[in-house]
Every structure is written in C-alpha cells, then in structure tokens.
Design a protein around this motif. Sequence first.
Motif, short mmCIF file in Angstrom:
data_model
loop_
_atom_site.label_atom_id
_atom_site.label_comp_id
_atom_site.label_asym_id
_atom_site.label_seq_id
_atom_site.Cartn_x
_atom_site.Cartn_y
_atom_site.Cartn_z
N PRO A 174 0.82 -1.21 0.00
CA PRO A 174 0.00 0.00 0.00
C PRO A 174 0.85 1.26 0.00
CG PRO A 174 -0.66 -1.51 1.75
CD PRO A 174 0.61 -2.03 1.20
N ILE A 175 0.26 2.34 -0.39
CA ILE A 175 0.94 3.62 -0.39
C ILE A 175 0.49 4.37 0.85
CG2 ILE A 175 1.25 5.79 -1.62
CD1 ILE A 175 0.57 4.07 -4.19
N PRO A 176 1.40 4.51 1.79
CA PRO A 176 1.00 5.06 3.10
C PRO A 176 0.93 6.58 3.08
CG PRO A 176 3.32 4.47 3.13
CD PRO A 176 2.81 4.12 1.76
N ALA A 177 0.35 7.10 4.13
CA ALA A 177 0.14 8.55 4.23
C ALA A 177 1.45 9.33 4.15
CB ALA A 177 -0.59 8.88 5.53
N GLU A 178 2.51 8.75 4.72
CA GLU A 178 3.74 9.54 4.72
C GLU A 178 4.33 9.69 3.32
OE1 GLU A 178 3.48 6.69 6.63
OE2 GLU A 178 5.38 5.60 6.64
N ASN A 179 3.83 8.93 2.39
CA ASN A 179 4.28 9.12 1.01
C ASN A 179 3.24 9.85 0.16
OD1 ASN A 179 5.76 6.14 1.65
ND2 ASN A 179 6.98 7.76 0.72
N ASP A 180 2.35 10.50 0.85
CA ASP A 180 1.32 11.26 0.16
C ASP A 180 1.36 12.69 0.67
OD1 ASP A 180 -0.94 12.37 -0.92
OD2 ASP A 180 -2.36 11.06 0.12
N PRO A 181 2.36 13.46 0.23
CA PRO A 181 2.51 14.81 0.79
C PRO A 181 1.36 15.74 0.41
CG PRO A 181 4.02 14.46 -1.04
CD PRO A 181 3.38 13.14 -0.77
N VAL A 182 0.63 15.40 -0.61
CA VAL A 182 -0.45 16.28 -1.04
C VAL A 182 -1.63 16.20 -0.08
CG1 VAL A 182 -2.02 16.84 -2.91
CG2 VAL A 182 0.24 15.96 -3.44
N ARG A 183 -2.05 14.98 0.22
CA ARG A 183 -3.25 14.83 1.04
C ARG A 183 -2.96 14.26 2.41
NH1 ARG A 183 -6.47 10.98 -2.84
NH2 ARG A 183 -4.73 9.72 -2.11
N ASN A 184 -1.77 13.68 2.51
CA ASN A 184 -1.36 13.06 3.76
C ASN A 184 -2.33 11.97 4.22
OD1 ASN A 184 0.61 12.82 5.68
ND2 ASN A 184 -0.54 14.06 7.17
N GLN A 185 -2.84 11.22 3.29
CA GLN A 185 -3.75 10.14 3.67
C GLN A 185 -3.38 8.80 3.01
OE1 GLN A 185 -7.65 11.24 2.20
NE2 GLN A 185 -7.23 10.30 0.23
N GLY A 186 -2.46 8.83 2.07
CA GLY A 186 -2.13 7.61 1.36
C GLY A 186 -3.18 7.28 0.31
N VAL A 187 -2.92 6.25 -0.45
CA VAL A 187 -3.89 5.85 -1.47
C VAL A 187 -4.81 4.79 -0.87
CG1 VAL A 187 -4.20 4.85 -3.75
CG2 VAL A 187 -2.31 6.42 -3.33
N LEU A 188 -6.09 5.08 -0.85
CA LEU A 188 -7.05 4.23 -0.15
C LEU A 188 -7.71 3.24 -1.11
CD1 LEU A 188 -8.73 7.03 1.97
CD2 LEU A 188 -6.78 5.58 2.57
N VAL A 189 -8.05 2.09 -0.55
CA VAL A 189 -8.78 1.11 -1.35
C VAL A 189 -10.09 1.71 -1.82
CG1 VAL A 189 -9.93 -1.13 -1.30
CG2 VAL A 189 -7.75 -0.83 -0.12
N GLY A 190 -10.35 1.55 -3.10
CA GLY A 190 -11.59 2.08 -3.65
C GLY A 190 -11.42 3.42 -4.34
N GLU A 191 -10.25 4.02 -4.19
CA GLU A 191 -10.03 5.28 -4.90
C GLU A 191 -10.04 5.03 -6.40
OE1 GLU A 191 -6.93 8.24 -4.15
OE2 GLU A 191 -6.82 7.34 -2.16
N SER A 192 -10.57 5.97 -7.13
CA SER A 192 -10.57 5.74 -8.57
C SER A 192 -10.14 6.99 -9.32
CB SER A 192 -11.94 5.29 -9.04
OG SER A 192 -12.89 6.28 -8.75
N TRP A 193 -9.71 6.75 -10.53
CA TRP A 193 -9.20 7.81 -11.38
C TRP A 193 -9.80 7.67 -12.77
CZ3 TRP A 193 -6.05 4.45 -8.60
CH2 TRP A 193 -5.52 4.98 -7.42
#
Length: 580
Positions: free
Chosen positions: A255-274
């Motif tokens: 998984p991509i954790p929050a600490e690697n998500d400087p934009v939102r600080n939440q990480g990539v969550l299951v169910g996110e879509s693009w």
Amino acid sequence: MAQLPCDNDGACLRCKAKPPQEETLTCGTCGTPWHAACLSSPPETLASTLQWHCPDCSGEIDPLLPVSGGGSDLVAAIRAIEADESLTDADKAKKRQELLSGKSATDEDDDEEEGKKSAGGLDVDLLKALGENLNCSFCIQLPERPVTTPCGHNFCLKCFEKWIGQGKRTCAKCRSSIPPKMASNPRINSSLVSAIRLARVSKSAGAGTGKVFHFISNQDRPDKAFTTERAKKTGKANAASGRIYVTIPPDHFGPIPAENDPVRNQGVLVGESWEDRLECRQWGAHFPHVAGIAGQSNYGAQSVALSGGYEDDEDHGEWFLYTGSGGRDLSGNKRTNKDQSFDQKFEKSNEALRVSCKMGYPVRVVRSHKEKRSAYAPEAGVRYDGVYRIEKCWRKVGIQGSFKVCRYLFVRCDNEPAPWTSDEHGDRPRPLPNIPELKMATELFERKESPSWNFDEGEGCWKWMKPPPASLKAVNVLDPEERKTMKRAIKAAHSNSVNREVMEVIEKLKNKEEDKAESEEVEDASMEEKAESESEENCETTEPEEETPVVTEEAEQPRKRAKLDIDTVVPATMLESGMK
DNA sequence: GGGCCCGCAGGG
DNA sequence: CCCTGCGGGCCC
C-alpha cells in the motif's frame, strides 16, 4: 529438445499423435495432459503418476532474491529475527532496521554510529513534524534547491524563478511582497537544504517504511497528463504522464502510506478511482500506463492492472486469475491483437510476478474493466482495489488454443473492505466455482496457512510479515562526502536565522552532532511569522536554463528531457497562463 | 464497433 | 538502444 504438452484436442504437440489414455499423463498442478512417451523423464511408478507434475509446473523456481538487499544472508538473518520468540514485535522491527541500515551504511568511519542511531526512528518524525510547511507551494514536494521568502515560505528555486519570470512579485503562498533584491537574486537556503537532506536520509534508513522518493524533473511536469505538439492527435491517447504526486519509489511494494502522500497526507485508499491509467499512474497505484504488470524480473512485481482484456482471466473480486503478458503478436503497427500466437514464458514481467509469488510480496491491484464491465469493476475509470498476494503460479495451455500462458492466482490479503463487499454491490458471498487452484487457496485460507503470509488472529486478517527489500533505486541516499558537507552546513546554520520549523529540526539534530565545528558561509534566509492563505497556482512550466551557483547541489542527474519539448506542451491546466 | 495508428515509459 | 505493453482517440 523442448518438452511439449498435448493441445486442446489431446494431440501431443511433439509427436503430433493423439496418445491413448494409458499413455496420457495429467499434471496434478495445471491439469494439462502430456504424452508420457514424449517426456524425457516419465514417472517410473504408478503411484508417482497419480501425483505427477508436468515439466512446466515442477520446474524449480530459481532461488531469486532481491538484488540490493544483500542476498540470502540478509534474508536468513531477517528470518532469524522473525523466528526469535523472545522478542516483541517492536524489538523485531528495531532489529530489522538495524540489520538493514547496517548493510546500507557501508564503510563510514565515525558516521557509522550516528547512522544507526538515526535509523532508530526519531528523525523519521522530524520531517513529518515539519508538515507541509516546508513543501514548495508550486510542486507540493519538498523543495529542490529551496529558496525562502522573507515571509518564511519555501519554494524550489526553479519554481520560484518561473513565478518571478511571469512578473509576479508576491509570495505565492501568502501574497506578501517579495523584495526586488530577492526577486532578482534568489539565494539557496542551504541550511534548509541540509535539514531536508538529513531528514530524508534518516527516513531512508528506516528500513522499508517512510522512504521518500522524488521523481526526477517531476516538478517540471503539469498537473495532468499532457500532449506535445509532436503528438499529432489530441487527447490522452498520445499523452505523457503528468506529475507524480506520491513519493514512493517506483519499486515500492504494498500500500501507499500517508507519509508518502505529501499532497493529502492520507495515502492511497482502497476504492479510490481515477479517470484513466495516466491519472492512476500519477497516484502511484500502477506506474506503467500501457503495460499491465509493473515489475522487474530479478526483484518482484509491484502492481497489476486488470482490464478484462484477457480471455483467460477470471475476476471474482476477492480472488482472480491473471494471465501473464506476451504471447501476442503485436508486430508492426497492429498493436491490438488479442490472439495468442506463441507461448508465454516466465520471463520479464511474468517472471517478476513469479518472484512476488515465491517471496510472498504484496501486489497492488487496479481494475479498469472497459470492455466487459463487471460487478467487480462497475464504474468507468481505474480503481485501486488494494493488496493481493499471489498464492500460486503455473503455466497452462490457454483457452484460445495450443499456446501456453502464465497464470497467477491472486488472493486478496489486506483487511480493508473492498468496494464490492459493500451492500451497494451486494454480490458477496457467492458460491465459488470448483477449480483446483482456488480450492487449494481457500483451504489454506481456512487453515490460516499460507507460504508467505501470516494470519493475524488479533486483527482477523492476513498480514504480510516479511519486511520488503530495500529499494532498487533510492536516489535519496547520500554519499559520505555529501554528508560531511551537510554536517558543516548544519553547524553553520546554528548562527543563522532560518524558519522556525527548520530551527527546531536543527536543534534536535545538533544534539547528535558533537564533532568538530567548521564554519561555512550560508546563504541568507530570513524568517517571519507565517501566513495562512492558500495559493491555487500551479507550477508553470517554461524552459529555464539557469544554473545558479549552489553551495550544496543535489547529486541527481537531470534525466534527459526525453523528447519532451516543454515549450510545446499544452496541458489543459496551462491554457490560461501566458504560454506562447 | 473495430481497425489502426499514435504515443510514452520502462525493462533489459 | 531496442523492444514491448491489459491506452486511447479517431477514422472508417
């Protein structure tokens, strides 16, 4: 001479004859029929024919190990730690970190001790504590060659100069005015450079977690995928990727954790879509924008994309069968051939998946069923569906004909609920089809046994207990010389005024730096209280050719600006700006 | 709706 | 440097 199985009609692909039943052997693993007489080493006893595995399936997987982690010794050492029952989980984690940081911190005389200390986790929090305040407001990453405005906000030199180049004379963050002197001659805040670096190096020593990776030239890329003038047609068909928002390295597992998500600080969550694969790439869930497998044959696979485009695939949500890549004739310009025309082999990305299977690495999964939208991919676009493990891999004759395909059984193994398990999609539980490989996996599930995953009784979910190997290409590791420069700068910074946040970091770091002082000139940086307003500006892209003399320059080589003529870039987000 | 061609990015 | 790849829009 290659050994071959029988085709779908039961005819031996080697001797072309259709063997009688008593000469036909069926593989206990993949179910493929083989002509016993054409095998180089047929089973000798009747009993062994009952539990017979074909040459493809019985072939020993090479003991492949991650190349950068130090090989089997390291893994053995880690295993020993894991097996030590006298240790608590925290102790184990600590020991793992020590082990890994000791490996990576090679021969570094007096720095060695410090390296280990900083791997202990203290510094990991420091950068975090700084929060987004340090980030460049343009590219939302830690600044490259940071400059600091009198109002106390930090920007990449490049981003700042672009801003100034557009005639702007106010801080992009708080709108305070920028003195003409700074506008005409921005100076690198080298103490900030040092602080960022040290924090990064501490983070990277933290064995697997908290690593920050910066994509080279990332800040030059626009928010969205874009096309160049050379791309004859418009739209994303010929698009290049936009900026990568997350800071995981490309070979990051799991998984991509929050600490690697400087934009939102939440990480990539299951169910996110693009919207599409390019946007999915920008959030790191799956980096290749065409290929379905992200992986390296000597290392493992990070992610796969399911599009429903392979006939052999079966998607059941919590588990699915995946077909490897290759075996299709994509020669010439006809790149849409969906027919198998030769065998797939365990090589390249298929081999990467096999390594992940053997090592038990977690694999991120994205779904984008364009052609046949299913219960598991009901919406348009690309969705991150969490982490799976590969329970089993094998080769078998594909359903299309006589060509072999690599197959993988993926089983969901994280404990976050997937979108399809919600009532909204109400398609679970469902009866599972009776296929041998699934049976095996479900039995393992029920017995809570798996080759490489552990069942956490406390949390009631499967957990991947092996530490991930060190990254293949961490660009944020400093060499000893850089490190010394950094130390000096930190000393010097002591007597300079910098951001309050930076001061805090340096204060803490200082306690660890007891060696000789050596003063050095530091670029000026002023501080002031910080304002709160937000800027919506993007990092505008023009071609800068400045190479301002810099005290401590990042060692990264700017990657060739691959055929990417920035001047002709036409991202939608830029149309309003003063681009020519 | 399918063929086709374009493109980028990454692995080796 | 070459090749490949579960994109994607457009043209027919």
